[in-house]
Design a protein around this motif. Structure first.
Motif, PDB file in Angstrom:
ATOM      1  N   PRO A 233     -10.105  -7.287   6.586  1.00 15.04           N
ATOM      2  CA  PRO A 233     -10.002  -8.667   5.963  1.00 15.04           C
ATOM      3  C   PRO A 233     -10.090  -8.636   4.642  1.00 15.04           C
ATOM      4  CG  PRO A 233     -11.800  -8.073   7.795  1.00 15.04           C
ATOM      5  CD  PRO A 233     -11.283  -6.789   7.085  1.00 15.04           C
ATOM      6  N   SER A 234      -9.275  -9.745   4.188  1.00  8.80           N
ATOM      7  CA  SER A 234      -9.192 -10.214   3.018  1.00  8.80           C
ATOM      8  C   SER A 234      -9.941 -11.419   2.758  1.00  8.80           C
ATOM      9  CB  SER A 234      -7.698 -10.112   2.565  1.00  8.80           C
ATOM     10  OG  SER A 234      -7.195  -8.911   2.242  1.00  8.80           O
ATOM     11  N   GLY A 235     -10.922 -11.691   2.210  1.00 11.57           N
ATOM     12  CA  GLY A 235     -11.785 -13.005   2.010  1.00 11.57           C
ATOM     13  C   GLY A 235     -12.473 -13.257   3.311  1.00 11.57           C
ATOM     14  N   SER A 269      -5.099  -7.295   4.381  1.00 10.25           N
ATOM     15  CA  SER A 269      -4.538  -8.248   5.220  1.00 10.25           C
ATOM     16  C   SER A 269      -3.890  -9.198   4.250  1.00 10.25           C
ATOM     17  CB  SER A 269      -5.314  -8.814   6.343  1.00 10.25           C
ATOM     18  OG  SER A 269      -5.964  -9.936   5.833  1.00 10.25           O
ATOM     19  N   PRO A 270      -3.105 -10.029   4.734  1.00  7.61           N
ATOM     20  CA  PRO A 270      -2.502 -11.075   3.819  1.00  7.61           C
ATOM     21  C   PRO A 270      -3.689 -12.056   3.693  1.00  7.61           C
ATOM     22  CG  PRO A 270      -0.916 -10.636   5.585  1.00  7.61           C
ATOM     23  CD  PRO A 270      -2.141  -9.886   5.785  1.00  7.61           C
ATOM     24  N   GLY A 271      -4.557 -12.325   4.369  1.00 11.74           N
ATOM     25  CA  GLY A 271      -5.745 -13.234   4.248  1.00 11.74           C
ATOM     26  C   GLY A 271      -5.318 -14.399   5.247  1.00 11.74           C
ATOM     27  N   ARG A 272      -5.855 -15.531   4.995  1.00 15.51           N
ATOM     28  CA  ARG A 272      -5.649 -16.863   5.624  1.00 15.51           C
ATOM     29  C   ARG A 272      -4.285 -17.416   5.260  1.00 15.51           C
ATOM     30  NH1 ARG A 272      -9.527 -19.819   8.065  1.00 15.51           N
ATOM     31  NH2 ARG A 272      -8.930 -22.173   8.566  1.00 15.51           N
ATOM     32  N   ILE A 273      -3.247 -17.244   6.048  1.00 20.63           N
ATOM     33  CA  ILE A 273      -1.847 -17.989   5.579  1.00 20.63           C
ATOM     34  C   ILE A 273      -1.800 -19.130   6.484  1.00 20.63           C
ATOM     35  CG2 ILE A 273       0.529 -17.395   5.384  1.00 20.63           C
ATOM     36  CD1 ILE A 273      -1.173 -15.939   3.397  1.00 20.63           C
ATOM     37  N   LEU A 274      -1.430 -20.205   5.840  1.00 18.58           N
ATOM     38  CA  LEU A 274      -1.178 -21.586   6.723  1.00 18.58           C
ATOM     39  C   LEU A 274       0.172 -21.970   6.635  1.00 18.58           C
ATOM     40  CD1 LEU A 274      -4.233 -23.628   5.545  1.00 18.58           C
ATOM     41  CD2 LEU A 274      -4.172 -21.922   7.424  1.00 18.58           C
ATOM     42  N   ASN A 275       0.643 -22.536   7.691  1.00 20.72           N
ATOM     43  CA  ASN A 275       2.143 -23.123   7.541  1.00 20.72           C
ATOM     44  C   ASN A 275       1.992 -24.487   6.881  1.00 20.72           C
ATOM     45  OD1 ASN A 275       1.326 -24.906   9.696  1.00 20.72           O
ATOM     46  ND2 ASN A 275       2.404 -23.729  11.199  1.00 20.72           N
ATOM     47  N   GLN A 276       3.330 -25.156   7.044  1.00 23.53           N
ATOM     48  CA  GLN A 276       3.339 -26.540   6.492  1.00 23.53           C
ATOM     49  C   GLN A 276       2.478 -27.719   7.228  1.00 23.53           C
ATOM     50  OE1 GLN A 276       7.569 -27.132   6.416  1.00 23.53           O
ATOM     51  NE2 GLN A 276       7.850 -26.183   4.664  1.00 23.53           N
ATOM     52  N   ASP A 277       2.142 -27.161   8.342  1.00 25.70           N
ATOM     53  CA  ASP A 277       1.280 -28.268   9.248  1.00 25.70           C
ATOM     54  C   ASP A 277      -0.287 -27.846   8.992  1.00 25.70           C
ATOM     55  OD1 ASP A 277       3.447 -29.601  10.198  1.00 25.70           O
ATOM     56  OD2 ASP A 277       3.908 -28.044  11.719  1.00 25.70           O
ATOM     57  N   GLY A 278      -0.490 -26.923   8.238  1.00 26.48           N
ATOM     58  CA  GLY A 278      -1.876 -26.459   8.000  1.00 26.48           C
ATOM     59  C   GLY A 278      -2.533 -25.433   8.863  1.00 26.48           C
ATOM     60  N   SER A 303      -0.418 -17.450  -3.248  1.00 23.29           N
ATOM     61  CA  SER A 303      -1.401 -18.098  -4.043  1.00 23.29           C
ATOM     62  C   SER A 303      -1.668 -16.762  -4.846  1.00 23.29           C
ATOM     63  CB  SER A 303      -2.647 -18.450  -3.473  1.00 23.29           C
ATOM     64  OG  SER A 303      -3.371 -17.332  -2.685  1.00 23.29           O
ATOM     65  N   ASP A 304      -2.255 -16.849  -6.008  1.00 24.88           N
ATOM     66  CA  ASP A 304      -2.644 -15.694  -6.890  1.00 24.88           C
ATOM     67  C   ASP A 304      -3.428 -14.672  -6.152  1.00 24.88           C
ATOM     68  OD1 ASP A 304      -1.065 -16.688  -9.080  1.00 24.88           O
ATOM     69  OD2 ASP A 304      -2.851 -17.485 -10.061  1.00 24.88           O
ATOM     70  N   ARG A 305      -4.160 -15.159  -5.422  1.00 23.49           N
ATOM     71  CA  ARG A 305      -5.327 -14.259  -4.358  1.00 23.49           C
ATOM     72  C   ARG A 305      -4.490 -13.544  -3.562  1.00 23.49           C
ATOM     73  NH1 ARG A 305      -9.872 -16.079  -0.370  1.00 23.49           N
ATOM     74  NH2 ARG A 305      -8.055 -17.088   0.757  1.00 23.49           N
ATOM     75  N   GLN A 306      -3.814 -14.285  -2.818  1.00 19.52           N
ATOM     76  CA  GLN A 306      -2.703 -13.565  -1.890  1.00 19.52           C
ATOM     77  C   GLN A 306      -1.730 -12.764  -2.649  1.00 19.52           C
ATOM     78  OE1 GLN A 306      -1.957 -17.234  -0.251  1.00 19.52           O
ATOM     79  NE2 GLN A 306      -3.330 -17.124   1.543  1.00 19.52           N
ATOM     80  N   GLU A 307      -1.296 -12.825  -3.654  1.00 14.05           N
ATOM     81  CA  GLU A 307      -0.448 -12.072  -4.333  1.00 14.05           C
ATOM     82  C   GLU A 307      -1.031 -10.496  -4.472  1.00 14.05           C
ATOM     83  OE1 GLU A 307       2.615 -11.759  -8.243  1.00 14.05           O
ATOM     84  OE2 GLU A 307       1.466 -13.498  -7.707  1.00 14.05           O
ATOM     85  N   GLY A 308      -2.487 -10.858  -4.958  1.00 18.90           N
ATOM     86  CA  GLY A 308      -3.220  -9.476  -5.259  1.00 18.90           C
ATOM     87  C   GLY A 308      -3.243  -8.823  -4.004  1.00 18.90           C
ATOM     88  N   TYR A 309      -3.855  -9.251  -2.872  1.00 14.54           N
ATOM     89  CA  TYR A 309      -3.837  -8.618  -1.520  1.00 14.54           C
ATOM     90  C   TYR A 309      -2.441  -7.922  -1.189  1.00 14.54           C
ATOM     91  CZ  TYR A 309      -7.817 -11.923  -0.693  1.00 14.54           C
ATOM     92  OH  TYR A 309      -8.819 -12.721  -0.464  1.00 14.54           O
ATOM     93  N   ALA A 310      -1.429  -8.712  -1.535  1.00 17.60           N
ATOM     94  CA  ALA A 310      -0.206  -7.969  -1.382  1.00 17.60           C
ATOM     95  C   ALA A 310       0.294  -6.861  -1.979  1.00 17.60           C
ATOM     96  CB  ALA A 310       1.127  -9.031  -1.370  1.00 17.60           C
ATOM     97  N   GLU A 312      -1.980  -5.046  -3.553  1.00 16.48           N
ATOM     98  CA  GLU A 312      -2.570  -3.554  -3.184  1.00 16.48           C
ATOM     99  C   GLU A 312      -1.944  -3.061  -1.940  1.00 16.48           C
ATOM    100  OE1 GLU A 312      -7.119  -2.412  -2.142  1.00 16.48           O
ATOM    101  OE2 GLU A 312      -6.764  -4.603  -2.871  1.00 16.48           O
ATOM    102  N   ALA A 313      -1.685  -3.978  -0.905  1.00 13.38           N
ATOM    103  CA  ALA A 313      -1.179  -3.540   0.322  1.00 13.38           C
ATOM    104  C   ALA A 313       0.007  -2.684   0.233  1.00 13.38           C
ATOM    105  CB  ALA A 313      -1.103  -4.584   1.279  1.00 13.38           C
ATOM    106  N   VAL A 314       1.095  -3.150  -0.522  1.00 13.77           N
ATOM    107  CA  VAL A 314       2.291  -2.389  -0.662  1.00 13.77           C
ATOM    108  C   VAL A 314       1.953  -0.989  -1.541  1.00 13.77           C
ATOM    109  CG1 VAL A 314       4.626  -2.433  -1.894  1.00 13.77           C
ATOM    110  CG2 VAL A 314       3.415  -4.671  -0.707  1.00 13.77           C
ATOM    111  N   GLU A 315       1.161  -1.107  -2.483  1.00 15.30           N
ATOM    112  CA  GLU A 315       0.860   0.160  -3.070  1.00 15.30           C
ATOM    113  C   GLU A 315       0.105   1.354  -2.284  1.00 15.30           C
ATOM    114  OE1 GLU A 315      -1.695  -0.512  -6.493  1.00 15.30           O
ATOM    115  OE2 GLU A 315      -0.056  -1.511  -7.588  1.00 15.30           O
ATOM    116  N   LEU A 316      -0.620   0.700  -1.365  1.00 17.44           N
ATOM    117  CA  LEU A 316      -1.300   1.753  -0.126  1.00 17.44           C
ATOM    118  C   LEU A 316      -0.314   2.324   0.816  1.00 17.44           C
ATOM    119  CD1 LEU A 316      -4.794  -0.157   0.010  1.00 17.44           C
ATOM    120  CD2 LEU A 316      -4.298   2.081  -1.044  1.00 17.44           C
ATOM    121  N   LEU A 317       0.536   1.385   1.254  1.00 22.21           N
ATOM    122  CA  LEU A 317       1.622   1.669   2.310  1.00 22.21           C
ATOM    123  C   LEU A 317       2.472   2.502   1.650  1.00 22.21           C
ATOM    124  CD1 LEU A 317       2.321  -1.580   3.904  1.00 22.21           C
ATOM    125  CD2 LEU A 317       1.673   0.417   5.279  1.00 22.21           C
ATOM    126  N   ALA A 318       2.899   2.438   0.227  1.00 22.05           N
ATOM    127  CA  ALA A 318       3.993   3.449  -0.265  1.00 22.05           C
ATOM    128  C   ALA A 318       3.367   4.942  -0.185  1.00 22.05           C
ATOM    129  CB  ALA A 318       4.043   3.012  -1.749  1.00 22.05           C
TER     130      ALA A 318
END
Length: 350
Positions: A233-235, A269-278, A303-310, A312-318
């Protein structure tokens, strides 16, 4: 019949099959940006080094439908077409989700076979013309024999280690909207017969609001024999935090077909991601694709927070996958169609 072998995704590929977003009525305002994201995926697979075009990845075969789609694909994918690394094929596709509508390639001895399973629009939710006919079209274009199996299965519902083990979820493959009355024992027998599987590792539920009813390629993947990745979980507002913890615990207690315990690597994880409808959307870094020379990871950094999650996720997957070229590509608009990069690719083993 020769023994059947279901190769792992990290094994050598002859090619990868995918499709070009073609249905304007389905994609609406997301069509153009989704095409940009898909084009970036293809380039990362076919031309993995952005600084050296001479480094060839794997051949990409792209299905498309109609003149407008062909014209846009030819314009946006021209470099790869001219280099002989990408080929366009007219086909009556409903949409781009080749992992589910296309065949699953297996080896029967030394012979490559395209296995065709039933497809009913993810449990009757999205029935599009001719999607259930894509598997034989791909098999013919790939010059492989077609093996028919009389039950419903989508490629994104299973993931293999190439040594006789698969991951799957009860939420999906035991769902009455696929095969009514399916039991774990029956599914395991069908997997043994169709794909040569010796061990099924069962997980329970997938991501919230995932119309696939819990495809495993959104929650847990093999990256090597005996080694799996899943998400943490992210957040505290992560909508899937309970599911992630249950998945981790199930994997930590599992053994593969050889009897060894799994090494479990957790990534954010990417965390809480919402679409245009919320609404919460089933965004996942697990929907990556392992190509011959590259790893392509979907990211959703709103968001900056989700960019940080991403990051870290990419580094670990690599580190876990071990490909020389690693590409993190925005998949926000592809996700509006219901999936991500793994969902739109199907590898053809060498």
């Amino acid at each position: 019949m020769a023994d059947i072998h279901f190769p792992a995704e990290w094994d050598e590929h002859e090619a990868v099959w995918s499709a070009w977003p073609s249905a304007a009525d389905l994609w609406e305002d997301n069509l153009a940006p989704a095409r940009e994201e898909v084009a970036a995926l293809f380039e990362a697979i076919a031309m993995p080094d952005p600084d050296d075009d001479s480094i060839a990845g794997e051949t990409v075969h792209v299905l498309l439908r109609g003149e407008e789609a062909r014209n846009s694909a030819e314009a946006m994918l021209d470099d790869m077409i001219q280099a002989g690394r990408l080929f366009l094929h007219e086909a009556p596709i409903g949409d781009i989700w080749l992992r589910d509508t296309g065949p699953i390639f297996v080896k029967a001895g030394a012979t490559l076979t395209a296995s065709r399973f039933g497809f009913n629009g993810w449990g009757g939710k999205y029935l599009l013309d001719a999607d259930d006919e894509i598997a034989p079209i791909v098999a013919k274009k790939a010059s492989t024999t077609l093996s028919e199996h009389g039950f419903i299965l989508e490629g994104g519902a299973i993931d293999t280690d190439g040594q006789g083990t698969i991951l799957t979820t009860r939420q999906c493959v035991l769902n009455p909207n696929r095969n009514k009355g399916m039991t774990e024992e029956r599914f395991e027998a069908l997997m043994a017969e169709a794909l040569g599987i010796k061990k099924v590792i069962w997980l329970d539920d997938g991501l919230l609001n995932d119309h696939t009813d819990g495809h495993v390629d959104n929650i847990a993947r093999f990256v090597a024999p005996g080694k799996v990745v899943c998400m943490a979980p992210s957040g505290e507002d992560d909508p899937n935090k309970d599911a992630y913890r249950a998945i981790r615990d199930a994997l930590a207690g599992a053994r593969d077909a050889t009897g060894r315990r799994l090494e479990v690597v957790e990534i954010p994880s990417p965390g809480r991601i919402l679409n245009q409808d919320g609404d919460i959307v089933p965004a996942s870094h697990m929907n990556f694709y392992i190509a011959n020379k590259s790893l392509v990871v979907p990211v959703y950094a709103s968001s900056d927070r989700q960019e940080g999650y991403a990051m870290e996720a990419v580094e670990l997957l690599a580190d876990a996958v071990g490909r020389e070229h690693v590409h993190a590509i925005d998949a926000t608009h592809v996700l509006t169609g219901g999936g991500s990069f793994h969902c739109i690719t199907q590898q053809q083993p060498r």
